[in-house]
Scaffold this motif. Structure first.
Motif, PDB file in Angstrom:
ATOM      1  N   LEU A 112       0.832  -1.207   0.000  1.00  0.00           N
ATOM      2  CA  LEU A 112       0.000   0.000   0.000  1.00  0.00           C
ATOM      3  C   LEU A 112       0.868   1.259   0.000  1.00  0.00           C
ATOM      4  CD1 LEU A 112      -2.795  -1.105   2.476  1.00  0.00           C
ATOM      5  CD2 LEU A 112      -3.013  -0.779   0.014  1.00  0.00           C
ATOM      6  N   ASN A 113       1.989   1.209   0.708  1.00  0.00           N
ATOM      7  CA  ASN A 113       2.929   2.332   0.713  1.00  0.00           C
ATOM      8  C   ASN A 113       3.458   2.590  -0.695  1.00  0.00           C
ATOM      9  OD1 ASN A 113       3.494   4.006   2.835  1.00  0.00           O
ATOM     10  ND2 ASN A 113       4.742   2.505   3.902  1.00  0.00           N
ATOM     11  N   ALA A 114       3.796   1.512  -1.399  1.00  0.00           N
ATOM     12  CA  ALA A 114       4.283   1.646  -2.769  1.00  0.00           C
ATOM     13  C   ALA A 114       3.196   2.230  -3.678  1.00  0.00           C
ATOM     14  CB  ALA A 114       4.743   0.288  -3.290  1.00  0.00           C
TER      15      ALA A 114
ATOM     16  N   LEU B  13      -9.925  10.349  -3.167  1.00  0.00           N
ATOM     17  CA  LEU B  13     -10.651   9.237  -2.554  1.00  0.00           C
ATOM     18  C   LEU B  13      -9.773   7.995  -2.450  1.00  0.00           C
ATOM     19  CD1 LEU B  13     -14.119   9.642  -4.303  1.00  0.00           C
ATOM     20  CD2 LEU B  13     -13.579  10.076  -1.907  1.00  0.00           C
ATOM     21  N   THR B  14      -8.980   7.738  -3.487  1.00  0.00           N
ATOM     22  CA  THR B  14      -8.083   6.578  -3.486  1.00  0.00           C
ATOM     23  C   THR B  14      -7.036   6.714  -2.389  1.00  0.00           C
ATOM     24  OG1 THR B  14      -8.417   6.288  -5.853  1.00  0.00           O
ATOM     25  CG2 THR B  14      -6.501   5.213  -4.889  1.00  0.00           C
ATOM     26  N   ILE B  15      -6.451   7.882  -2.281  1.00  0.00           N
ATOM     27  CA  ILE B  15      -5.431   8.119  -1.252  1.00  0.00           C
ATOM     28  C   ILE B  15      -6.030   7.944   0.141  1.00  0.00           C
ATOM     29  CG2 ILE B  15      -4.000   9.935  -0.208  1.00  0.00           C
ATOM     30  CD1 ILE B  15      -3.558  10.957  -3.132  1.00  0.00           C
ATOM     31  N   ASN B  16      -7.219   8.481   0.349  1.00  0.00           N
ATOM     32  CA  ASN B  16      -7.872   8.344   1.657  1.00  0.00           C
ATOM     33  C   ASN B  16      -8.193   6.889   1.968  1.00  0.00           C
ATOM     34  OD1 ASN B  16      -7.723  11.083   2.084  1.00  0.00           O
ATOM     35  ND2 ASN B  16      -9.805  11.492   1.398  1.00  0.00           N
ATOM     36  N   ALA B  17      -8.626   6.125   0.970  1.00  0.00           N
ATOM     37  CA  ALA B  17      -8.931   4.710   1.183  1.00  0.00           C
ATOM     38  C   ALA B  17      -7.666   3.927   1.522  1.00  0.00           C
ATOM     39  CB  ALA B  17      -9.600   4.127  -0.057  1.00  0.00           C
ATOM     40  N   ILE B  18      -6.572   4.225   0.830  1.00  0.00           N
ATOM     41  CA  ILE B  18      -5.308   3.527   1.105  1.00  0.00           C
ATOM     42  C   ILE B  18      -4.815   3.864   2.507  1.00  0.00           C
ATOM     43  CG2 ILE B  18      -2.860   3.408   0.465  1.00  0.00           C
ATOM     44  CD1 ILE B  18      -3.762   3.690  -2.470  1.00  0.00           C
ATOM     45  N   LYS B  19      -4.909   5.120   2.886  1.00  0.00           N
ATOM     46  CA  LYS B  19      -4.469   5.525   4.230  1.00  0.00           C
ATOM     47  C   LYS B  19      -5.333   4.883   5.317  1.00  0.00           C
ATOM     48  CE  LYS B  19      -2.234   9.859   3.021  1.00  0.00           C
ATOM     49  NZ  LYS B  19      -2.252  11.334   3.163  1.00  0.00           N
ATOM     50  N   ALA B  20      -6.627   4.771   5.066  1.00  0.00           N
ATOM     51  CA  ALA B  20      -7.513   4.119   6.038  1.00  0.00           C
ATOM     52  C   ALA B  20      -7.160   2.645   6.175  1.00  0.00           C
ATOM     53  CB  ALA B  20      -8.971   4.284   5.614  1.00  0.00           C
ATOM     54  N   GLU B  21      -6.877   1.975   5.066  1.00  0.00           N
ATOM     55  CA  GLU B  21      -6.487   0.568   5.101  1.00  0.00           C
ATOM     56  C   GLU B  21      -5.168   0.397   5.839  1.00  0.00           C
ATOM     57  OE1 GLU B  21      -6.670  -3.551   4.402  1.00  0.00           O
ATOM     58  OE2 GLU B  21      -8.203  -2.003   4.276  1.00  0.00           O
ATOM     59  N   MET B  22      -4.228   1.306   5.619  1.00  0.00           N
ATOM     60  CA  MET B  22      -2.946   1.238   6.315  1.00  0.00           C
ATOM     61  C   MET B  22      -3.130   1.444   7.818  1.00  0.00           C
ATOM     62  SD  MET B  22      -0.418   3.101   3.587  1.00  0.00           S
ATOM     63  CE  MET B  22       0.930   3.191   4.730  1.00  0.00           C
ATOM     64  N   ALA B  23      -4.008   2.341   8.212  1.00  0.00           N
ATOM     65  CA  ALA B  23      -4.277   2.561   9.633  1.00  0.00           C
ATOM     66  C   ALA B  23      -4.901   1.316  10.254  1.00  0.00           C
ATOM     67  CB  ALA B  23      -5.200   3.758   9.820  1.00  0.00           C
ATOM     68  N   HIS B  24      -5.785   0.662   9.509  1.00  0.00           N
ATOM     69  CA  HIS B  24      -6.406  -0.574  10.000  1.00  0.00           C
ATOM     70  C   HIS B  24      -5.361  -1.675  10.165  1.00  0.00           C
ATOM     71  CE1 HIS B  24      -9.410  -3.645  10.616  1.00  0.00           C
ATOM     72  NE2 HIS B  24      -8.912  -4.332   9.611  1.00  0.00           N
ATOM     73  N   ILE B  25      -4.467  -1.797   9.203  1.00  0.00           N
ATOM     74  CA  ILE B  25      -3.400  -2.796   9.289  1.00  0.00           C
ATOM     75  C   ILE B  25      -2.501  -2.494  10.483  1.00  0.00           C
ATOM     76  CG2 ILE B  25      -1.295  -3.610   8.153  1.00  0.00           C
ATOM     77  CD1 ILE B  25      -2.826  -3.331   5.486  1.00  0.00           C
ATOM     78  N   GLU B  26      -2.178  -1.226  10.667  1.00  0.00           N
ATOM     79  CA  GLU B  26      -1.321  -0.835  11.800  1.00  0.00           C
ATOM     80  C   GLU B  26      -1.991  -1.189  13.136  1.00  0.00           C
ATOM     81  OE1 GLU B  26       2.093   0.164  13.339  1.00  0.00           O
ATOM     82  OE2 GLU B  26       1.752   0.398  11.206  1.00  0.00           O
ATOM     83  N   SER B  27      -3.289  -0.982  13.242  1.00  0.00           N
ATOM     84  CA  SER B  27      -3.976  -1.328  14.486  1.00  0.00           C
ATOM     85  C   SER B  27      -3.981  -2.840  14.704  1.00  0.00           C
ATOM     86  CB  SER B  27      -5.403  -0.776  14.494  1.00  0.00           C
ATOM     87  OG  SER B  27      -6.220  -1.465  13.583  1.00  0.00           O
ATOM     88  N   GLN B  28      -4.114  -3.611  13.628  1.00  0.00           N
ATOM     89  CA  GLN B  28      -4.047  -5.065  13.757  1.00  0.00           C
ATOM     90  C   GLN B  28      -2.667  -5.515  14.196  1.00  0.00           C
ATOM     91  OE1 GLN B  28      -5.376  -6.501   9.937  1.00  0.00           O
ATOM     92  NE2 GLN B  28      -7.443  -6.840  10.706  1.00  0.00           N
ATOM     93  N   LEU B  29      -1.634  -4.894  13.640  1.00  0.00           N
ATOM     94  CA  LEU B  29      -0.259  -5.242  14.025  1.00  0.00           C
ATOM     95  C   LEU B  29       0.001  -4.880  15.476  1.00  0.00           C
ATOM     96  CD1 LEU B  29       1.716  -4.172  10.838  1.00  0.00           C
ATOM     97  CD2 LEU B  29       1.474  -6.499  11.723  1.00  0.00           C
ATOM     98  N   ASN B  30      -0.490  -3.724  15.929  1.00  0.00           N
ATOM     99  CA  ASN B  30      -0.308  -3.313  17.315  1.00  0.00           C
ATOM    100  C   ASN B  30      -1.042  -4.246  18.276  1.00  0.00           C
ATOM    101  OD1 ASN B  30       1.330  -1.167  16.698  1.00  0.00           O
ATOM    102  ND2 ASN B  30      -0.337   0.301  16.610  1.00  0.00           N
ATOM    103  N   ARG B  31      -2.176  -4.735  17.861  1.00  0.00           N
ATOM    104  CA  ARG B  31      -2.947  -5.658  18.703  1.00  0.00           C
ATOM    105  C   ARG B  31      -2.223  -6.997  18.877  1.00  0.00           C
ATOM    106  NH1 ARG B  31      -8.350  -7.310  16.402  1.00  0.00           N
ATOM    107  NH2 ARG B  31      -7.781  -5.619  15.013  1.00  0.00           N
ATOM    108  N   ARG B  32      -1.442  -7.381  17.880  1.00  0.00           N
ATOM    109  CA  ARG B  32      -0.739  -8.667  17.917  1.00  0.00           C
ATOM    110  C   ARG B  32       0.542  -8.623  18.743  1.00  0.00           C
ATOM    111  NH1 ARG B  32      -2.545 -12.500  14.779  1.00  0.00           N
ATOM    112  NH2 ARG B  32      -4.148 -12.011  13.277  1.00  0.00           N
ATOM    113  N   LYS B  33       1.003  -7.430  19.109  1.00  0.00           N
ATOM    114  CA  LYS B  33       2.248  -7.328  19.887  1.00  0.00           C
ATOM    115  C   LYS B  33       2.056  -7.759  21.304  1.00  0.00           C
ATOM    116  CE  LYS B  33       4.469  -3.790  17.190  1.00  0.00           C
ATOM    117  NZ  LYS B  33       5.021  -2.462  17.149  1.00  0.00           N
TER     118      LYS B  33
END
Length: 62
Positions: A22-24, A42-62
């Motif tokens: 997503l960063n790429a 809209l595309t940029i906002n959707a990608i950023k929202a998905e990245m934030a969701h992934i980051e929250s999932q990664l933080n939850r797994r720590k």
């Protein structure tokens, strides 16, 4: 439930790879201030929202 193959990547690794992808994509989108179309915004906002969701999932797994 389906079993994952033993040689598959862990869920955390999958999330990290998805986040890198997503960063790429964000770097690919030419987002200059004042020069973006509504679809680009809209595309940029959707990608950023998905990245934030992934980051929250990664933080939850720590």
């Amino acid at each position: 439930m389906n079993k994952q193959p033993q040689n598959s990547a862990s869920w955390s690794d999958t999330l990290k790879i998805r986040k890198a992808h997503l960063n790429a994509l964000l770097k690919t989108i030419d987002a200059r201030p004042g020069k973006t179309s509504q679809i680009q915004t809209l595309t940029i906002n959707a990608i950023k929202a998905e990245m934030a969701h992934i980051e929250s999932q990664l933080n939850r797994r720590k």
